[in-house]
Write a protein that holds these residues in place. Sequence first.
Motif, PDB file in Angstrom:
ATOM      1  N   ARG A   1      56.990  30.636  47.123  1.00  0.00           N
ATOM      2  CA  ARG A   1      56.212  31.739  47.689  1.00  0.00           C
ATOM      3  C   ARG A   1      56.285  32.979  46.798  1.00  0.00           C
ATOM      4  O   ARG A   1      55.289  33.686  46.624  1.00  0.00           O
ATOM      5  CB  ARG A   1      56.712  32.059  49.096  1.00  0.00           C
ATOM      6  N   TYR A   2      57.448  33.231  46.209  1.00  0.00           N
ATOM      7  CA  TYR A   2      57.554  34.336  45.250  1.00  0.00           C
ATOM      8  C   TYR A   2      56.655  34.070  44.046  1.00  0.00           C
ATOM      9  O   TYR A   2      55.920  34.962  43.597  1.00  0.00           O
ATOM     10  CB  TYR A   2      59.002  34.493  44.777  1.00  0.00           C
ATOM     11  N   GLU A   3      56.724  32.861  43.526  1.00  0.00           N
ATOM     12  CA  GLU A   3      55.921  32.527  42.349  1.00  0.00           C
ATOM     13  C   GLU A   3      54.433  32.651  42.649  1.00  0.00           C
ATOM     14  O   GLU A   3      53.660  33.155  41.824  1.00  0.00           O
ATOM     15  CB  GLU A   3      56.256  31.113  41.880  1.00  0.00           C
ATOM     16  N   LYS A   4      54.011  32.201  43.819  1.00  0.00           N
ATOM     17  CA  LYS A   4      52.604  32.302  44.194  1.00  0.00           C
ATOM     18  C   LYS A   4      52.169  33.759  44.288  1.00  0.00           C
ATOM     19  O   LYS A   4      51.053  34.122  43.873  1.00  0.00           O
ATOM     20  CB  LYS A   4      52.343  31.593  45.524  1.00  0.00           C
ATOM     21  N   THR A   5      53.020  34.608  44.846  1.00  0.00           N
ATOM     22  CA  THR A   5      52.694  36.020  44.968  1.00  0.00           C
ATOM     23  C   THR A   5      52.512  36.655  43.595  1.00  0.00           C
ATOM     24  O   THR A   5      51.555  37.415  43.366  1.00  0.00           O
ATOM     25  CB  THR A   5      53.801  36.755  45.749  1.00  0.00           C
ATOM     26  N   LEU A   6      53.398  36.349  42.661  1.00  0.00           N
ATOM     27  CA  LEU A   6      53.270  36.865  41.300  1.00  0.00           C
ATOM     28  C   LEU A   6      52.016  36.307  40.630  1.00  0.00           C
ATOM     29  O   LEU A   6      51.270  37.041  39.971  1.00  0.00           O
ATOM     30  CB  LEU A   6      54.508  36.492  40.478  1.00  0.00           C
ATOM     31  N   GLY A   7      51.784  35.010  40.814  1.00  0.00           N
ATOM     32  CA  GLY A   7      50.614  34.379  40.209  1.00  0.00           C
ATOM     33  C   GLY A   7      49.315  34.930  40.753  1.00  0.00           C
ATOM     34  O   GLY A   7      48.348  35.122  39.996  1.00  0.00           O
ATOM     35  N   ASP A   8      49.261  35.187  42.047  1.00  0.00           N
ATOM     36  CA  ASP A   8      48.044  35.753  42.644  1.00  0.00           C
ATOM     37  C   ASP A   8      47.707  37.098  42.007  1.00  0.00           C
ATOM     38  O   ASP A   8      46.540  37.402  41.724  1.00  0.00           O
ATOM     39  CB  ASP A   8      48.224  35.928  44.159  1.00  0.00           C
ATOM     40  N   HIS A   9      48.733  37.912  41.800  1.00  0.00           N
ATOM     41  CA  HIS A   9      48.504  39.217  41.187  1.00  0.00           C
ATOM     42  C   HIS A   9      47.974  39.064  39.757  1.00  0.00           C
ATOM     43  O   HIS A   9      47.007  39.732  39.366  1.00  0.00           O
ATOM     44  CB  HIS A   9      49.805  40.018  41.169  1.00  0.00           C
ATOM     45  N   LEU A  10      48.597  38.185  38.986  1.00  0.00           N
ATOM     46  CA  LEU A  10      48.175  38.008  37.594  1.00  0.00           C
ATOM     47  C   LEU A  10      46.782  37.394  37.505  1.00  0.00           C
ATOM     48  O   LEU A  10      45.982  37.774  36.639  1.00  0.00           O
ATOM     49  CB  LEU A  10      49.185  37.134  36.857  1.00  0.00           C
ATOM     50  N   ARG A  11      46.475  36.456  38.389  1.00  0.00           N
ATOM     51  CA  ARG A  11      45.137  35.852  38.364  1.00  0.00           C
ATOM     52  C   ARG A  11      44.057  36.895  38.638  1.00  0.00           C
ATOM     53  O   ARG A  11      42.973  36.858  38.044  1.00  0.00           O
ATOM     54  CB  ARG A  11      45.059  34.701  39.364  1.00  0.00           C
ATOM     55  N   THR A  12      44.352  37.821  39.536  1.00  0.00           N
ATOM     56  CA  THR A  12      43.393  38.892  39.823  1.00  0.00           C
ATOM     57  C   THR A  12      43.225  39.807  38.624  1.00  0.00           C
ATOM     58  O   THR A  12      42.101  40.178  38.257  1.00  0.00           O
ATOM     59  CB  THR A  12      43.870  39.699  41.042  1.00  0.00           C
ATOM     60  N   ARG A  13      44.328  40.184  38.002  1.00  0.00           N
ATOM     61  CA  ARG A  13      44.272  41.115  36.875  1.00  0.00           C
ATOM     62  C   ARG A  13      43.666  40.491  35.627  1.00  0.00           C
ATOM     63  O   ARG A  13      43.102  41.194  34.787  1.00  0.00           O
ATOM     64  CB  ARG A  13      45.683  41.632  36.566  1.00  0.00           C
ATOM     65  N   TRP A  14      43.798  39.183  35.476  1.00  0.00           N
ATOM     66  CA  TRP A  14      43.287  38.507  34.282  1.00  0.00           C
ATOM     67  C   TRP A  14      42.038  37.675  34.589  1.00  0.00           C
ATOM     68  O   TRP A  14      41.718  36.732  33.863  1.00  0.00           O
ATOM     69  CB  TRP A  14      44.365  37.614  33.681  1.00  0.00           C
TER      70      TRP A  14
END
Length: 235
Positions: free
Chosen positions: A129-142
């Motif tokens: 869940r932590y990894e998904k939260t970080l990934g969601d943020h990066l996917r939005t920014r990139w």
Amino acid sequence: MGTTPTNSAKPAMRDSLIAAAFQLFLERGYEQTTVDDIVTLAGVGRRSFFRYFPSKEDVVFPDHEQCLDDMTRFLAASADSDDPMVRVCDAARLVLRMYAENPTFSVQRYRLTREVAGLRTYELSVVWRYEKTLGDHLRTRWADRKDGTLRANVAAAAVVAAHNHALRRWLRSGGEGDALAEMDRALEFVRATWSPDAVPEAPGEEAEDVVVVITKRSTPMWRVVREVESSLGES
């Protein structure tokens, strides 16, 4: 005035349940301890336990929901000018600080999860869940990059791996030393590797070959084509 004692009593009851649970886990073992045992030692009813913890597993990880909420809010507050990799690295530090705030409890939990397979599985779900939260943020920014999703997925996994590397070294030492300093070294490696300016963009499609041929204006087209084909064949 009547709401103040109630609000202050809630954390105290929650903390009492956590303390009772870990006392019994250490004395009897996790599998041998029941929810009834925990509430009896804490001096509360079963309903009080389930008001704070949906299951016995949740009492082992009482702080992760709040930490995940804190991380989500921290990422959501990111400015457009912020480096996304710096932001997710700082978000990961929030998790490590949560562990470092209570070394004794964190070490006890680590040792408990090493012994109980079911808790390791539960812990993996929390980490995901932590990894998904970080990934969601990066996917939005990139989102505007051809390799945005790939880069976000790999970078988020790398941040979590760096966090776990530093955390486990600290926990295995019994909570001794500077966990945040170890974390900083690991995260700097990840940031330098995966920040957009550090690595060229990975092509979403196979890169096209470009051939430059210098020839006279009077050269027949068939000869130009043959030179291009010859150059491509050599490459």
